[in-house]
Design an enzyme around this catalytic site. Structure first.
Site, mmCIF file in Angstrom:
data_model
loop_
_atom_site.group_PDB
_atom_site.id
_atom_site.type_symbol
_atom_site.label_atom_id
_atom_site.label_comp_id
_atom_site.label_asym_id
_atom_site.label_seq_id
_atom_site.Cartn_x
_atom_site.Cartn_y
_atom_site.Cartn_z
ATOM 1 N N TYR A 11 0.881 -1.173 0.000
ATOM 2 C CA TYR A 11 0.000 0.000 0.000
ATOM 3 C C TYR A 11 0.916 1.219 0.000
ATOM 4 O O TYR A 11 1.636 1.452 0.982
ATOM 5 C CB TYR A 11 -0.880 0.025 1.254
ATOM 6 C CG TYR A 11 -1.976 -1.013 1.258
ATOM 7 C CD1 TYR A 11 -3.242 -0.726 0.749
ATOM 8 C CD2 TYR A 11 -1.761 -2.283 1.787
ATOM 9 C CE1 TYR A 11 -4.262 -1.669 0.771
ATOM 10 C CE2 TYR A 11 -2.782 -3.241 1.814
ATOM 11 C CZ TYR A 11 -4.028 -2.920 1.296
ATOM 12 O OH TYR A 11 -5.038 -3.863 1.323
ATOM 13 N N PRO A 25 -12.955 0.307 -1.409
ATOM 14 C CA PRO A 25 -12.160 -0.918 -1.521
ATOM 15 C C PRO A 25 -10.932 -1.006 -0.605
ATOM 16 O O PRO A 25 -10.464 -2.114 -0.342
ATOM 17 C CB PRO A 25 -11.727 -0.938 -2.992
ATOM 18 C CG PRO A 25 -11.963 0.426 -3.513
ATOM 19 C CD PRO A 25 -13.018 1.059 -2.669
ATOM 20 N N LYS A 45 -12.543 -5.165 2.606
ATOM 21 C CA LYS A 45 -13.485 -5.685 3.594
ATOM 22 C C LYS A 45 -14.796 -6.210 2.998
ATOM 23 O O LYS A 45 -15.538 -6.926 3.680
ATOM 24 C CB LYS A 45 -13.825 -4.590 4.625
ATOM 25 C CG LYS A 45 -12.702 -4.294 5.599
ATOM 26 C CD LYS A 45 -12.485 -5.457 6.547
ATOM 27 C CE LYS A 45 -11.318 -5.256 7.478
ATOM 28 N NZ LYS A 45 -10.535 -6.455 7.706
ATOM 29 N N TYR A 66 -7.129 -5.132 10.031
ATOM 30 C CA TYR A 66 -6.952 -5.683 8.680
ATOM 31 C C TYR A 66 -7.248 -7.181 8.659
ATOM 32 O O TYR A 66 -7.866 -7.694 7.732
ATOM 33 C CB TYR A 66 -5.518 -5.413 8.198
ATOM 34 C CG TYR A 66 -5.321 -5.610 6.713
ATOM 35 C CD1 TYR A 66 -5.413 -4.538 5.829
ATOM 36 C CD2 TYR A 66 -5.048 -6.876 6.177
ATOM 37 C CE1 TYR A 66 -5.233 -4.712 4.463
ATOM 38 C CE2 TYR A 66 -4.875 -7.062 4.821
ATOM 39 C CZ TYR A 66 -4.970 -5.969 3.971
ATOM 40 O OH TYR A 66 -4.799 -6.149 2.617
HETATM 41 C C1 DHB Z 1 -7.105 -6.197 -3.291
HETATM 42 C C2 DHB Z 1 -8.059 -5.185 -3.237
HETATM 43 C C3 DHB Z 1 -8.101 -4.349 -2.165
HETATM 44 O O1 DHB Z 1 -9.022 -3.365 -2.093
HETATM 45 C C4 DHB Z 1 -7.203 -4.469 -1.122
HETATM 46 O O2 DHB Z 1 -7.254 -3.614 -0.091
HETATM 47 C C5 DHB Z 1 -6.264 -5.474 -1.164
HETATM 48 C C6 DHB Z 1 -6.219 -6.333 -2.261
HETATM 49 C C7 DHB Z 1 -7.052 -7.099 -4.465
HETATM 50 O O3 DHB Z 1 -7.870 -6.946 -5.377
HETATM 51 O O4 DHB Z 1 -6.195 -7.977 -4.508
#
Ligand code: DHB
Length: 396
Positions: free
Chosen positions: A205, A296, A300, A390
């Protein structure tokens, strides 16, 4: 017009996404009759690309019910990296909380559940049209036309709305009987699938002066990545080189370089928070995206849907085996407890990693945000807090 046929069942489930199929599968294992009605084709649901992170509790729900491909084909991730202005900070989920997450795409969860329902002779009607619901506070009914053109009236004791973010069931609840909580964000994610090897063993991230990026994964040969963009972004105008340039400036540096390759899928994901309360109206119970949407960040959405289903299954099992509606009566409150925790975490992780370049005082907000990130990431308590949310508040 064919003559309408009537089918009676204990539980009618609208929606054959992962939430609807998981519930159908659990009910089947408990000997509770159910029929699933879905407007999309099995193939089109299977091809819908969504997030790829499962909390340990979601993996347990699948595996304990005998759907265990995730253990063979998924990848356990014991941590993740937050990259702030090019400087990596690892969050050691396992060391800090004892829990991990699994990289296993939502499409695969759907495929596994759809195959299991098929193998068990489940009554799942894909590609239906003309769906309507009625008598939500009495004996709920679902009207639909199946893929062969046959008209049906489904009568059930309980109706479950697991029919996604454009839920027909949710829309059938009178406005005076529900509250909609809503927030929209002034940015979106540009999501891609690319044919390339993994760039790193875990997810990254990234918060950079050029905006947010997330480096995720799918397989040895295909990777999933996202970067912050304007919600009005026109996908067609973007070349592979322009996409990689955006990702490079946000993530590369300090000896780290993304592994690049052809972009094979592009999508713009809007950022919304939404909750419909309560999650029950008479004999209608809502689960998953039908009742709530999260942005996203933090992945979650599916995890929350599977948690709703776990609670709803336990409540239905108790109702059908003992006649007591005690658990059904508290389903909404119990589900919403976690829904709001996840709403809060998705919102907070979003604000931690994104800024709005056009907002007044942007310099202040960005510097303040770096201060927040540094104070969290340099503290074991801060990292443990992120890890606890998380990985999904295990045991809570
Ligand atoms: C993915 C999507 C996410 O929003 C996230 O926080 C982690 C992984 C994914 O699509 O792999």
């Amino acid at each position: 017009m064919s003559e309408r046929k009537i089918h009676k069942t204990q539980v009618a489930i609208m929606g054959a996404g992962p939430a609807g199929l998981m519930l159908s599968h659990l009910l089947f294992r408990a000997g509770i009759e159910n029929t699933v009605v879905e407007i999309r084709s099995r193939d089109s649901i299977s091809r819908t690309i969504r997030a790829g992170i499962l909390e340990a509790g979601s993996v347990d729900l699948l595996v304990d019910s005998g759907v265990d491909n995730v253990l063979r084909n998924g990848h356990e991730h014991e941590g993740t990296e937050f990259r702030v202005n090019g400087e990596g900070h690892r969050i050691d989920f396992k060391g800090l909380t004892g829990n991990s997450v699994w990289l296993y795409p939502q499409n695969d969860v759907f495929d596994d559940l759809a195959a299991q329902r098929e193998a068990d002779g489940g009554d799942v009607r894909y590609s239906c049209s003309g769906t309507q619901v009625s008598d939500l506070t009495g004996t709920p009914k679902v009207f639909f036309t199946d893929a062969d053109g046959q008209d049906w009236e489904l009568r059930a004791e309980i109706l479950v709305g697991a029919d996604g973010s454009r839920s027909l069931c949710r829309g059938a609840v009178p406005a005076a009987e529900r509250t909609w909580h809503f927030n929209e964000y002034p940015f979106a994610w540009f999501g891609i699938l690319a044919e390339a090897p993994r760039s790193a063993p875990e997810l990254i991230y990234a918060n950079s002066a050029h905006g947010f990026a997330l480096i995720s994964q799918r397989t040895d040969a295909v990777q999933r990545m996202y970067f912050q963009c304007d919600p009005a972004t026109n996908l067609a105008g973007w070349t592979d080189e322009q996409i990689w340039e955006q990702l490079r400036v946000r993530v590369n540096g300090n000896g780290f370089e993304l592994k690049e390759g052809p972009v094979i899928d592009k999508v713009v994901l809007p950022f919304r928070s939404f909750v419909h309360t309560p999650m029950r109206h008479g004999n209608l119970f809502l689960a998953g995206d039908a009742a709530h949407t999260v942005p996203p960040t933090g992945a979650k959405g599916l995890n929350l849907a599977l948690h709703d289903v776990k609670l709803l299954f336990e409540s239905l099992d108790s109702y059908f085996s003992t006649g007591s509606s005690a658990l059904l009566d508290t389903y909404s409150d119990r589900a919403l407890d976690r829904v709001w925790k996840a709403q809060y975490f998705s919102y907070w992780m979003t604000t931690l990693l994104h800024t709005v370049p056009t907002e007044p005082n942007h310099d202040f907000f960005r510097a303040r945000q770096i201060g927040e990130l540094r104070s969290l990431l340099e503290s074991e308590h801060g990292r443990a807090y992120i890890a606890e949310c998380y990985t999904g508040w295990q045991g809570k």
